[in-house]
Design an enzyme around this catalytic site. Structure first.
Site, PDB file in Angstrom:
ATOM      1  N   ASP A  52       0.566  -1.191  -0.186  1.00 48.49           N
ATOM      2  CA  ASP A  52       0.068   0.409  -0.383  1.00 48.49           C
ATOM      3  C   ASP A  52       1.264   1.429  -0.027  1.00 48.49           C
ATOM      4  OD1 ASP A  52      -1.739  -1.314   0.293  1.00 48.49           O
ATOM      5  OD2 ASP A  52      -1.934  -1.907   2.940  1.00 48.49           O
ATOM      6  N   HIS A  65      -5.210  -4.017   5.338  1.00 48.86           N
ATOM      7  CA  HIS A  65      -4.533  -3.988   3.885  1.00 48.86           C
ATOM      8  C   HIS A  65      -6.083  -4.587   2.427  1.00 48.86           C
ATOM      9  CE1 HIS A  65      -1.625  -4.972   0.753  1.00 48.86           C
ATOM     10  NE2 HIS A  65      -1.516  -6.485   1.366  1.00 48.86           N
TER      11      HIS A  65
END
Length: 334
Positions: free
Chosen positions: A151, A180
């Site tokens: 990310d 996530h």
């Protein structure tokens, strides 16, 4: 001597991840495990002129135990990839059992290892590993990490694209917190090391946030059914694993994002719970890593109203994801 292990080493993430770890001079031994092809992957990698000794095992003859014995760092990319139309819930049903069984092997063969979980959905698979380790009496929250580095890698890349200079990609740092998957991924763009242009509109900020949150979908669609984000995930996983290994070797002051159990450092974990206004067990935030694992969980700092709203939107989903992982082990026979 550092022994790194990759569980799921013959897969789309596992092979490039193993290659990157073999390329590192910090790794002395590399253990590879999968249900197919691992000896071949190990033989291939063993020809690379770097110091790490490579061994690959299959399930027969205690292959998992042999792979894990003596492990310092265990990275778990095992599982099936997400395909078009597959929800993360679909993914959970398949991958949860795989992760549970690998965690059982870790609990018995390498209970002191640092465990880095890549297998999706991370928001649920990290709690699965924790619950297995608890049942075996070897859970140390300082040594369990959900790998959310992709990310941050995506955020850094996308911001550098907006700034019109991809050479900045390795320099741009954007904290990404929460979890996530989807809306649980919260990029703190206001804290970017390289600020966005003053002309950047709120609509553009929302679009960039959405792109970071759902970057995985972009790859799944582009691969047209042939897989998910494997190469970028391997890069991100190796980047995080190398930071953990550097800390294990005594380097101090290493900070990286990770989805962790908030008791890993109780004082900073409790402070984070107050910041988000929710008593969650797990949350992704920048952490300081030391030789014993998590040293400190960093505060979120000053947030914009938009970022605060993203955090609040993430919390119910995170709570559900965490409970799903915990409940899976509660109903499982180990």
């Amino acid at each position: 001597m550092v022994k790194a292990v990759v569980l799921g080493a013959a897969g789309g993430i596992g092979q490039p991840l193993a290659l990157l770890l073999k390329s590192s001079p910090l790794v002395d031994e590399l253990g590879l495990y999968d249900i197919v092809n691992t000896p071949g992957v190990a033989a291939d990698l063993s020809h690379i002129a770097t110091p790490a000794k490579v061994e690959g095992y299959l399930p027969p003859d205690d292959g998992l135990k042999k792979t894990l014995t003596g492990a310092d760092v265990v990275v778990i990319p095992a599982g099936v990839p997400r395909k078009p139309g597959m929800t993360r819930d679909d993914l959970f049903k398949i991958n949860a059992g795989i992760v549970r069984d690998l965690a059982t092997g870790i609990a018995t063969a390498a209970p002191k290892a640092f465990v880095l979980v890549i297998s999706n959905p991370v928001n649920s698979t990290v709690p699965i590993v924790a619950e297995v380790l608890k049942k075996h009496g070897v859970f140390d929250p300082k040594r369990l990490f959900g790998v959310t580095t992709l990310d941050v890698v995506r955020a850094s890349t996308f911001v550098s694209e907006i700034l019109g200079d991809l050479s900045l990609a390795t320099k741009v740092t954007v904290p990404v917190v929460g979890g996530h998957s989807g809306v649980t991924i919260v990029p703190l763009l206001s804290q970017s090391s390289h600020p966005l242009p003053s002309s950047f509109s709120e609509d553009q900020r929302q679009a960039l946030t959405t792109r970071i949150q759902f970057g995985g979908d972009e790859v799944v669609k582009a691969k047209d059914g042939a897989g998910s984000a494997t190469l970028s995930m391997a890069y991100a996983g190796a980047e995080f694993a190398i930071k953990v290994i550097r800390a294990l070797k005594g380097e101090t002051g290493i900070t990286a994002p990770s989805y962790v159990h908030l008791t890993a450092d109780k004082a900073s974990g409790d402070a984070l719970k107050k910041e988000i206004g929710k008593d969650l067990e797990y949350f992704s935030a920048p952490i300081v890593i030391g030789a014993e694992g998590v040293v400190e969980i960093k505060p979120l700092g000053t947030l914009t109203d938009f970022e605060k709203s993203l955090i609040q939107a993430a919390l119910p989903e995170l709570e559900t994801n965490i409970e799903k992982g915990v409940s899976f082990i509660g109903s499982s026979k180990l």
